[in-house]
Enzyme design. Structure first.
Site, short mmCIF file in Angstrom:
data_model
loop_
_atom_site.label_atom_id
_atom_site.label_comp_id
_atom_site.label_asym_id
_atom_site.label_seq_id
_atom_site.Cartn_x
_atom_site.Cartn_y
_atom_site.Cartn_z
N HIS A 58 48.25 44.98 -31.46
CA HIS A 58 48.96 43.92 -30.30
C HIS A 58 48.59 43.11 -29.68
O HIS A 58 47.82 42.58 -29.16
CB HIS A 58 49.21 44.03 -29.75
CG HIS A 58 50.54 45.44 -30.40
ND1 HIS A 58 51.99 44.15 -30.47
CD2 HIS A 58 50.82 46.18 -30.94
CE1 HIS A 58 53.31 45.58 -30.93
NE2 HIS A 58 52.47 46.56 -30.85
N ASN A 131 59.36 45.74 -29.58
CA ASN A 131 59.36 44.81 -30.77
C ASN A 131 60.44 44.19 -31.02
O ASN A 131 61.15 44.18 -30.29
CB ASN A 131 59.23 46.21 -31.68
CG ASN A 131 57.43 46.75 -32.23
OD1 ASN A 131 57.00 46.17 -31.69
ND2 ASN A 131 57.60 47.73 -32.35
#
Length: 487
Positions: A58, A131
């Site tokens: 990320h 997510n």
């Protein structure tokens, strides 16, 4: 957060006025530089340290502040105060990201998107770290480092290798469901505004009476779903690596505030043991016909960060940041993340990362006995650093944030328990069969394009076999497409 004044003389970090910001000191005109040049040394040293280590996963992301508004009464399910009444608003910060790419990678790539949401509640910060997919590749945190290693650069070639990706996927059948999501139409969102978000994991809600419910969060985009084909994404990524970040920032600047309708699926705790799927398996969804999503709120993003480094790069989210009325579940991936996320920020930003403005509570105050370490700001003044004490320090409440759950059996390494309809392929097959024909064709082409890059026949066949087990037509068409590409 205090803002530095733009008036007055330029100074050093210690506040001394700067006489010359254009020329460094030398021993005579044209001579060697001097180490006594405080400003030069300070500027170069600061420049060398302007970047903290990027996130392992990320790393590439952007974010914005916003507001969560409650639209339904959920007090019979949870005692969380920020959910206590219709119309109640809570400030939030949402960070979007890709998973595998580095900080300098492009936004428009085929990759899951992180959807990390911080609620600044009056009972402390609540972090929901999910997510844009309702499932994930694996179900046990033990496999997470290995999985990420396959997505990152190979230690020998220095490149991302299809061979590594499909070797791992083929040997890990539980990835089949998420891979079907990823290589389908929703694998490349057109923007962050045009995708859904999910808490993905199962979490615990508990009410004032101590009753327990298992929940899953859904954030349904009010802008509508928009996606890119692989060809469209390749063009966008090549022309504007910052496409998603630019889209979000400019939308907020023009007052076009993106929003999501927030829903939850709610399962009474007593139903978990006999549910047809393991409700704590991150590779599985709860079909909506079993537990229909219930609307509980609206999330709107309406304010851009003023400093990307301070507010996006240094933002720290951890799924162990709960508030009273919300807690974890036995989900084995979640259990590992409860440690791993906070520990990543301790390493990356520092032990006091939660003291930074973007991370500290806003509707309440953190009161701890933690002291010292990198970034410590001296906030405790002369107060005692131990507990219990007789000098009036903060004390425990005696009430846990969440309800305890019963456990039984011997300790030891064990797989997640299977329920009556659990296997690694049934939901992947269901997802495939739900797709219209043109979406199936794009899915097959996307998968074949990368599997065909694998040089070893056994790795290709093992990967294809997982999709064949999900659906015979799925595997047959994929095998034919791979063979056509390889000639």
């Amino acid at each position: 957060m205090s803002v530095e004044s733009t008036t007055g003389p330029l100074t050093t970090e210690s506040g001394a006025p700067v006489a010359d910001n254009q020329n460094s000191e030398t021993a005579g005109v044209g001579g060697p530089g001097l180490i006594q040049d405080q400003l030069l040394i300070e500027k170069l040293a600061h420049f060398n340290r302007e970047r903290i280590p990027e996130r392992i996963v990320h790393a590439r992301g952007g974010g914005a502040y916003g507001t969560f508004t409650v639209t339904a009464d959920v007090t019979k399910y949870t005692r969380a105060k920020f959910l206590s009444e219709i119309g109640k608003q809570t400030e939030t910060f949402l960070r979007f990201s890709t998973v595998a790419g580095s900080l300098g990678s492009a936004d428009a790539v085929r990759d899951p998107r992180g959807f990390a949401l911080k609620f600044y509640t009056e009972e402390g910060n609540y972090d929901l770290v999910g997510n844009n997919t309702p499932v994930f590749f694996i179900k046990d945190a033990m496999k997470f480092p290995d999985f990420i290693h396959t997505q990152k650069r190979d230690p020998y070639t220095g490149s991302q290798e299809a061979e590594n990706v499909w070797d791992f996927f083929g040997l890990s059948p539980e990835t089949t469901h998420q891979v079907t999501w990823l290589f389908g139409d929703r694998g490349i969102p057109a923007s962050w505004r045009h995708m859904d978000g999910f808490g993905s994991h199962t979490f615990q809600w508990n009410n004032a009476a101590g009753e327990v419910f298992w929940v899953k969060y859904h954030f349904k985009t009010d802008q509508g779903i928009k996606t890119l084909t692989q060809a469209e994404a390749d063009k966008v990524a090549g022309e504007d690596a910052d496409s998603h970040q630019r889209d979000l920032r400019t939308a907020i600047e023009r007052g076009d505030f993106p929003s999501w309708t927030v829903q939850v699926q709610i399962m009474p705790a007593a139903e978990a043991a006999n549910y047809r799927f393991n409700p704590f398996d991150l590779t599985k969804v709860w079909p909506h016909e079993d537990y229909p999503p219930i609307e509980i709120g609206k999330l709107e993003l309406n304010r851009n960060p003023q400093d990307i480094f301070a507010e996006v790069e240094q933002s720290a989210f951890s799924p162990h940041h709960f508030v009273p009325g919300i807690g974890p579940s036995p989900d084995k991936m979640l259990q590992g993340r409860l440690f791993a996320y906070a520990d990543a920020h301790r390493y990356r930003v520092g032990i006091n990362a939660d003291h930074l403005p973007v991370n500290r509570p806003r509707a309440t105050e953190a009161r701890t006995y933690g002291r010292d370490g990198f970034l410590y700001d001296g906030r405790h003044a002369g107060r005692k650093n131990y507990e219990p004490n007789s000098f009036g320090g903060p004390v425990e409440t005696g009430r846990a944030l969440w309800q305890s759950v019963e456990v039984s059996g011997a300790s030891g390494e064990s797989a997640a328990p299977s329920h009556t309809e659990d296997d690694d392929f049934v939901q992947a097959g269901n997802l495939y069969r739900l797709m219209p024909e043109d979406a199936k064709e794009r899915l097959i082409n996307n998968l074949a394009g990368t599997i065909s890059e694998v040089s070893r026949e056994d790795i290709r066949q093992r990967a294809i076999e997982n999709f064949r087990k999900a659906d015979a037509d799925y595997g047959k068409r994929l095998e034919a497409a791979v063979q056509a590409l390889r000639g």
